[in-house]
Design an enzyme around this catalytic site. Sequence first.
Site: not given
Length: 319
Positions: A134-135, A138, A210
């Site tokens: 997930h990071e 980003h 997100e």
Amino acid sequence: MGLTVLALIGGYIVVLGVAAWALDAFTGLSGTGVAFMLSLLALAMVLVQWLFSPYIINMVYRTREPLPGEEWIVAEVEQLARRSGLKPPKVVVSEMNMPNAFAYGSPIAGSYVAVTRGLLRLLPKDEVRAVLAHEVGHLKHRDVTVILALSLIPIAAFLIGRTLVWAGILGGGGGERRGNPMALVAVGAALLAAGMVFQLIVSHFNRLREYYADAHSALVTGSPRSLQRALARIHAAYEHNPHLVEEARSNEMASMLFIVAPLTSLTASPLVDVDYLVERLKEQETNPLVELFSTHPPVSKRLRFLDRLASRIGGIEHY
């Protein structure tokens, strides 16, 4: 810095210039350049903060390099970065008890992915991998930089609006052409209102990013369920450990970057089966007003989004 960010900053400066010209033309305030210069100063301050923010974050969140036994985190991030077509970011561990993770960086300091000690204690490795993905998502989408650039617009609107309101209250502009104080107050109030609207737009954009990062995690790991379980565990940990919430409140600098908004209240037992918890959280009702002002989507919506995504990528295997 990227064409997108340069375009946004260029647009910011154009907006300031048009605003200063319009105020001078329609209110007769010869001193509107002050507001313009103040906003340029604010732009410079935000850019400096962005360039050096990784060093500040590392200090505030007490980050360190992974210790022996934690090298697997670096290996996971390197593999996820390669799968994402990225240069591997620096991996650090934050000596914080709250379970969370965040990505950050700047052209000077480079890119970072940080995980807290609390997260490593809470989650099994497959769920940590999902959070790391997930990071990395980003970073892949340049979310930190784009969100910062977008945030310059409400900052400019708030600063100019507040300056004009006070200028009107104190009697308008100086010089040979004295402006209409009420016109200044009206224009300033309109800019303040516009700033609030733009801030809501920035929050909406952040929530959207997100979802994109969640999708990236599901795609590169092939396991939407792992991220669902991680989100559920993290939320339950905050709900049943008030001291973690207090720790998050006292360290809000990177809260917009967290994988989960740390100040969310849920009803869940830490002893319950995690898959049962996931199903319960999917059914949680959401408050549209609270969501409007939040930087993160409600966990229930994120879990349902991952369900829909899983139905499309069910054939993807774990690596």
